[in-house]
Design an enzyme around this catalytic site. Structure first.
Site, PDB file in Angstrom:
ATOM      1  N   SER A  12      70.046  56.329  71.685  1.00  0.00           N
ATOM      2  CA  SER A  12      71.355  55.897  70.930  1.00  0.00           C
ATOM      3  C   SER A  12      71.973  57.255  70.424  1.00  0.00           C
ATOM      4  CB  SER A  12      71.222  54.855  70.050  1.00  0.00           C
ATOM      5  OG  SER A  12      72.225  54.687  69.219  1.00  0.00           O
ATOM      6  N   HIS A  37      72.919  54.925  75.007  1.00  0.00           N
ATOM      7  CA  HIS A  37      73.542  53.814  74.330  1.00  0.00           C
ATOM      8  C   HIS A  37      74.528  54.382  73.369  1.00  0.00           C
ATOM      9  CE1 HIS A  37      73.279  49.796  72.561  1.00  0.00           C
ATOM     10  NE2 HIS A  37      73.341  50.388  71.303  1.00  0.00           N
ATOM     11  N   ASP A  39      77.217  53.381  70.519  1.00  0.00           N
ATOM     12  CA  ASP A  39      77.598  52.440  69.596  1.00  0.00           C
ATOM     13  C   ASP A  39      79.192  52.618  68.951  1.00  0.00           C
ATOM     14  OD1 ASP A  39      75.181  50.932  68.886  1.00  0.00           O
ATOM     15  OD2 ASP A  39      74.251  52.835  68.303  1.00  0.00           O
ATOM     16  N   MET A  41      81.837  51.138  66.701  1.00  0.00           N
ATOM     17  CA  MET A  41      82.023  50.239  65.428  1.00  0.00           C
ATOM     18  C   MET A  41      83.556  50.491  64.698  1.00  0.00           C
ATOM     19  SD  MET A  41      78.653  51.596  63.389  1.00  0.00           S
ATOM     20  CE  MET A  41      76.863  51.516  64.482  1.00  0.00           C
ATOM     21  N   HIS A  71      78.077  49.643  73.302  1.00  0.00           N
ATOM     22  CA  HIS A  71      77.553  48.465  72.777  1.00  0.00           C
ATOM     23  C   HIS A  71      78.991  48.487  71.395  1.00  0.00           C
ATOM     24  CE1 HIS A  71      75.040  46.910  68.940  1.00  0.00           C
ATOM     25  NE2 HIS A  71      75.771  45.835  69.251  1.00  0.00           N
ATOM     26  N   MET A  73      80.790  46.915  68.400  1.00  0.00           N
ATOM     27  CA  MET A  73      80.634  46.445  67.413  1.00  0.00           C
ATOM     28  C   MET A  73      81.988  46.202  66.911  1.00  0.00           C
ATOM     29  SD  MET A  73      77.310  47.871  66.116  1.00  0.00           S
ATOM     30  CE  MET A  73      77.191  49.076  67.309  1.00  0.00           C
ATOM     31  N   MET A 142      69.836  41.878  68.820  1.00  0.00           N
ATOM     32  CA  MET A 142      69.625  43.203  67.562  1.00  0.00           C
ATOM     33  C   MET A 142      68.605  42.712  66.719  1.00  0.00           C
ATOM     34  SD  MET A 142      72.293  45.036  68.012  1.00  0.00           S
ATOM     35  CE  MET A 142      71.811  46.109  66.554  1.00  0.00           C
ATOM     36  N   GLY A 147      75.133  48.312  62.113  1.00  0.00           N
ATOM     37  CA  GLY A 147      76.341  48.894  61.523  1.00  0.00           C
ATOM     38  C   GLY A 147      75.731  50.451  60.942  1.00  0.00           C
ATOM     39  N   PHE A 148      74.389  50.535  60.846  1.00  0.00           N
ATOM     40  CA  PHE A 148      73.790  51.707  60.955  1.00  0.00           C
ATOM     41  C   PHE A 148      72.324  52.036  61.349  1.00  0.00           C
ATOM     42  CE2 PHE A 148      76.567  50.642  57.253  1.00  0.00           C
ATOM     43  CZ  PHE A 148      77.095  51.663  57.111  1.00  0.00           C
ATOM     44  N   GLY A 149      72.266  53.183  61.732  1.00  0.00           N
ATOM     45  CA  GLY A 149      71.039  53.771  62.316  1.00  0.00           C
ATOM     46  C   GLY A 149      69.932  53.857  61.133  1.00  0.00           C
ATOM     47  N   GLY A 150      68.732  53.992  61.671  1.00  0.00           N
ATOM     48  CA  GLY A 150      67.643  54.188  60.383  1.00  0.00           C
ATOM     49  C   GLY A 150      67.029  53.036  59.845  1.00  0.00           C
ATOM     50  N   ASP A 181      67.672  46.677  69.993  1.00  0.00           N
ATOM     51  CA  ASP A 181      68.257  47.799  69.443  1.00  0.00           C
ATOM     52  C   ASP A 181      68.154  47.625  67.774  1.00  0.00           C
ATOM     53  OD1 ASP A 181      70.301  49.551  68.636  1.00  0.00           O
ATOM     54  OD2 ASP A 181      71.970  48.376  69.296  1.00  0.00           O
ATOM     55  N   GLY A 182      67.582  48.629  67.212  1.00  0.00           N
ATOM     56  CA  GLY A 182      67.407  48.836  65.756  1.00  0.00           C
ATOM     57  C   GLY A 182      66.022  48.853  65.277  1.00  0.00           C
ATOM     58  N   GLY A 183      65.671  49.870  64.613  1.00  0.00           N
ATOM     59  CA  GLY A 183      64.381  50.085  64.142  1.00  0.00           C
ATOM     60  C   GLY A 183      63.223  50.289  65.401  1.00  0.00           C
ATOM     61  N   GLY A 203      67.457  55.356  68.391  1.00  0.00           N
ATOM     62  CA  GLY A 203      68.312  56.365  67.780  1.00  0.00           C
ATOM     63  C   GLY A 203      67.338  57.554  66.898  1.00  0.00           C
TER      64      GLY A 203
HETATM   65  C1  DX5 Z   1      72.904  49.895  64.924  1.00  0.00           C
HETATM   66  C2  DX5 Z   1      73.082  50.255  66.219  1.00  0.00           C
HETATM   67  C3  DX5 Z   1      71.951  50.963  67.017  1.00  0.00           C
HETATM   68  C4  DX5 Z   1      71.403  52.267  66.399  1.00  0.00           C
HETATM   69  C5  DX5 Z   1      69.995  52.034  66.009  1.00  0.00           C
HETATM   70  O1  DX5 Z   1      74.171  49.148  64.316  1.00  0.00           O
HETATM   71  O2  DX5 Z   1      73.635  49.240  67.177  1.00  0.00           O
HETATM   72  O3  DX5 Z   1      72.313  51.198  68.591  1.00  0.00           O
HETATM   73  O4  DX5 Z   1      71.649  53.480  66.921  1.00  0.00           O
HETATM   74  O5  DX5 Z   1      69.403  53.308  65.596  1.00  0.00           O
HETATM   75  P1  DX5 Z   1      68.070  53.237  65.080  1.00  0.00           P
HETATM   76  O6  DX5 Z   1      66.980  53.387  66.329  1.00  0.00           O
HETATM   77  O7  DX5 Z   1      68.088  54.663  64.275  1.00  0.00           O
HETATM   78  O8  DX5 Z   1      67.637  52.208  64.205  1.00  0.00           O
HETATM   79 ZN    ZN Z   2      73.676  49.493  69.589  1.00  0.00          ZN
END
Ligand code: DX5
Ligand code: ZN
Length: 221
Positions: A12, A37, A39, A41, A71, A73, A142, A147-150, A181-183, A203
């Site tokens: 991502s 990927h 994202d 937003m 993706h 959002m 999801m 909204g956020f990575g990490g 997607d996510g974590g 990501g």
């Molecule tokens: C979250 C995004 C994800 C994000 C995942 O809102 O849709 O695609 O990049 O990030 P990680 O892998 O850091 O959780």
């Molecule tokens: Zn995403």
């Protein structure tokens, strides 16, 4: 026929260095990433603003051979998806919770020559996407609140939906991918796969890894 036992690893770009995104996209592909990927937003559907069609177009021009998994959002994906088609998206995934006629948006994405995907947030029940499964090439479950990575992988809230998607796909003779997607990291990827996901977006765990190629290799088995 798609082999759903074969994992598709999708770095991502949200976690990449935007000052040199073309090189980052190339680095992710060279490290073994299958798709990329993106994202998008809008600061409305989610509490963050990322990047838009010009950025996706820059990625596309840097790595024209890459399949871009976009993706959205966005509160109004129906208004904006065509700009991402023009920017070079391969697949476009929209939220079932957004403010649009979901079935119609999916039809239009396919008519525009892209692969339609549908996604749902951790709090949204699987039943919300059930009416649309015939129309999609990919269901994104999801695994964090977008909204956020990490953020941390929400196993309890989301893995039952991955299982339900697998069961529905089998029962109805369909063939959409199941993406998470996510974590996602070297550990949670195994949990997601064990429940039936085959497309793994990551990501932070890839772009911040000391060696992306070994992080991707570790995610494959
Ligand atoms: C979250 C995004 C994800 C994000 C995942 O809102 O849709 O695609 O990049 O990030 P990680 O892998 O850091 O959780
Ligand atoms: Zn995403």
């Amino acid at each position: 026929m798609v082999d759903f036992n074969q994992r598709i690893i999708v770095p991502s770009l949200l976690a990449s260095d935007y000052s040199r995104v073309g090189e980052e996209a190339r680095r992710a592909l060279d490290a073994g990433g299958d798709w990329l990927h993106c994202d998008i937003m809008d600061g409305h559907f989610v509490d963050n603003i990322s990047f838009g069609p010009e950025f996706v177009s820059a990625v596309h021009r840097s790595v024209p051979e890459a399949y871009l998994d976009v993706h959205l959002m966005l509160t109004r994906p129906d208004r904006y998806f065509s700009r991402f088609v023009d920017a070079g998206a391969g697949g476009i995934t929209v939220h079932v919770e957004a403010d649009h006629d979901v079935g119609e948006t999916l039809v239009k994405i396919r008519e525009a020559g892209c692969r339609p995907g549908l996604t749902l947030n951790p709090a949204t029940p699987f039943e919300e996407v059930e009416p649309f499964l015939e129309q999609i090439d990919l269901l994104l479950v999801m695994t964090v609140v977008p909204g956020f990575g990490g953020q941390s992988f929400m196993e309890k809230e989301t893995m039952p939906k991955v299982e339900a998607a697998c069961a529905a796909r089998r029962a109805r003779g369909l063939s959409f991918h199941i993406e998470v997607d996510g974590g996602i990291d070297g550990e949670t990827v195994g949990t997601a796969a064990a429940h039936g996901a085959n497309v793994m977006v990551a990501g932070t765990s890839l772009f911040k890894a000391p060696d992306m190629a070994s992080a991707i290799a570790a995610m494959r088995d």
